[in-house]
Design a protein around this motif. Structure first.
Motif, PDB file in Angstrom:
ATOM      1  N   LYS A  34      -8.873   0.060  47.444  1.00  7.49           N
ATOM      2  CA  LYS A  34      -9.642   1.248  47.101  1.00  7.49           C
ATOM      3  C   LYS A  34     -10.912   1.262  47.945  1.00  7.49           C
ATOM      4  N   ALA A  35     -11.437   2.413  48.150  1.00  6.38           N
ATOM      5  CA  ALA A  35     -12.678   2.555  48.901  1.00  6.38           C
ATOM      6  C   ALA A  35     -13.849   2.174  48.012  1.00  6.38           C
ATOM      7  N   PRO A  36     -14.879   1.544  48.587  1.00  4.49           N
ATOM      8  CA  PRO A  36     -16.045   1.205  47.764  1.00  4.49           C
ATOM      9  C   PRO A  36     -16.790   2.452  47.342  1.00  4.49           C
ATOM     10  N   SER A  37     -17.400   2.359  46.177  1.00  3.50           N
ATOM     11  CA  SER A  37     -18.176   3.500  45.681  1.00  3.50           C
ATOM     12  C   SER A  37     -19.504   3.563  46.420  1.00  3.50           C
ATOM     13  N   LEU A  38     -20.173   4.693  46.297  1.00  2.00           N
ATOM     14  CA  LEU A  38     -21.481   4.860  46.916  1.00  2.00           C
ATOM     15  C   LEU A  38     -22.462   3.824  46.369  1.00  2.00           C
ATOM     16  N   GLU A  39     -22.348   3.529  45.094  1.00  2.00           N
ATOM     17  CA  GLU A  39     -23.221   2.529  44.474  1.00  2.00           C
ATOM     18  C   GLU A  39     -22.988   1.142  45.072  1.00  2.00           C
ATOM     19  N   GLU A  40     -21.729   0.768  45.284  1.00  2.00           N
ATOM     20  CA  GLU A  40     -21.416  -0.528  45.881  1.00  2.00           C
ATOM     21  C   GLU A  40     -21.945  -0.620  47.317  1.00  2.00           C
ATOM     22  N   ILE A  41     -21.795   0.451  48.064  1.00  2.51           N
ATOM     23  CA  ILE A  41     -22.288   0.485  49.440  1.00  2.51           C
ATOM     24  C   ILE A  41     -23.808   0.345  49.447  1.00  2.51           C
ATOM     25  N   THR A  42     -24.469   1.074  48.568  1.00  3.01           N
ATOM     26  CA  THR A  42     -25.933   1.035  48.487  1.00  3.01           C
ATOM     27  C   THR A  42     -26.418  -0.370  48.143  1.00  3.01           C
ATOM     28  N   LYS A  43     -25.774  -1.024  47.192  1.00  5.50           N
ATOM     29  CA  LYS A  43     -26.159  -2.380  46.824  1.00  5.50           C
ATOM     30  C   LYS A  43     -26.014  -3.336  48.003  1.00  5.50           C
ATOM     31  N   GLU A  44     -24.936  -3.211  48.742  1.00  6.65           N
ATOM     32  CA  GLU A  44     -24.702  -4.075  49.901  1.00  6.65           C
ATOM     33  C   GLU A  44     -25.744  -3.841  50.989  1.00  6.65           C
ATOM     34  N   VAL A  45     -26.041  -2.584  51.257  1.00  8.35           N
ATOM     35  CA  VAL A  45     -27.057  -2.252  52.264  1.00  8.35           C
ATOM     36  C   VAL A  45     -28.414  -2.814  51.851  1.00  8.35           C
ATOM     37  N   GLU A  46     -28.778  -2.644  50.594  1.00 10.99           N
ATOM     38  CA  GLU A  46     -30.062  -3.157  50.109  1.00 10.99           C
ATOM     39  C   GLU A  46     -30.124  -4.682  50.197  1.00 10.99           C
ATOM     40  N   ALA A  47     -29.031  -5.357  49.907  1.00 13.32           N
ATOM     41  CA  ALA A  47     -29.001  -6.820  49.996  1.00 13.32           C
ATOM     42  C   ALA A  47     -29.177  -7.281  51.446  1.00 13.32           C
ATOM     43  N   VAL A  48     -28.532  -6.618  52.363  1.00 11.81           N
ATOM     44  CA  VAL A  48     -28.652  -6.981  53.779  1.00 11.81           C
ATOM     45  C   VAL A  48     -30.070  -6.711  54.279  1.00 11.81           C
ATOM     46  N   ARG A  49     -30.644  -5.607  53.892  1.00 12.18           N
ATOM     47  CA  ARG A  49     -32.019  -5.290  54.297  1.00 12.18           C
ATOM     48  C   ARG A  49     -33.003  -6.310  53.731  1.00 12.18           C
ATOM     49  N   LYS A  50     -32.819  -6.681  52.465  1.00 19.53           N
ATOM     50  CA  LYS A  50     -33.698  -7.641  51.833  1.00 19.53           C
ATOM     51  C   LYS A  50     -33.627  -8.979  52.569  1.00 19.53           C
ATOM     52  N   ALA A  51     -32.424  -9.414  52.882  1.00 20.00           N
ATOM     53  CA  ALA A  51     -32.244 -10.691  53.598  1.00 20.00           C
ATOM     54  C   ALA A  51     -32.871 -10.620  54.986  1.00 20.00           C
ATOM     55  N   ARG A  52     -32.772  -9.499  55.635  1.00 18.73           N
ATOM     56  CA  ARG A  52     -33.322  -9.342  56.989  1.00 18.73           C
ATOM     57  C   ARG A  52     -34.843  -9.414  56.954  1.00 18.73           C
ATOM     58  N   TYR A  53     -35.454  -8.751  55.984  1.00 13.91           N
ATOM     59  CA  TYR A  53     -36.915  -8.713  55.926  1.00 13.91           C
ATOM     60  C   TYR A  53     -37.528  -9.982  55.374  1.00 13.91           C
ATOM     61  N   GLU A  54     -36.758 -10.831  54.712  1.00 15.96           N
ATOM     62  CA  GLU A  54     -37.276 -12.088  54.189  1.00 15.96           C
ATOM     63  C   GLU A  54     -37.423 -13.135  55.279  1.00 15.96           C
ATOM     64  N   LYS A  55     -36.792 -12.935  56.418  1.00 19.66           N
ATOM     65  CA  LYS A  55     -36.834 -13.934  57.502  1.00 19.66           C
ATOM     66  C   LYS A  55     -38.184 -14.057  58.106  1.00 19.66           C
TER      67      LYS A  55
END
Length: 55
Positions: A34-55
């Motif tokens: 199944k395709a991921p929901s918009l909410e799942e995509i948003t959570k993943e994007v936010e997690a990647v951004r958070k990890a990037r900015y914590e470096k």
């Protein structure tokens, strides 16, 4: 464009239908349950951004 190719500055290739972006998308979609929901995509994007900015 052809002038640049004649000068060996660029290379022009004909598009191969097997490697088009839409064909790749179709392959991924066929393998996915199944395709991921918009909410799942948003959570993943936010997690990647958070990890990037914590470096």
């Amino acid at each position: 464009m052809k002038d640049l190719a004649n000068l060996d500055l660029i290379r022009i290739r004909k598009e191969n239908s097997d490697n088009t972006f839409s064909e790749v998308l179709k392959k991924f979609r066929n393998k996915s349950d199944k395709a991921p929901s918009l909410e799942e995509i948003t959570k993943e994007v936010e997690a990647v951004r958070k990890a990037r900015y914590e470096k």
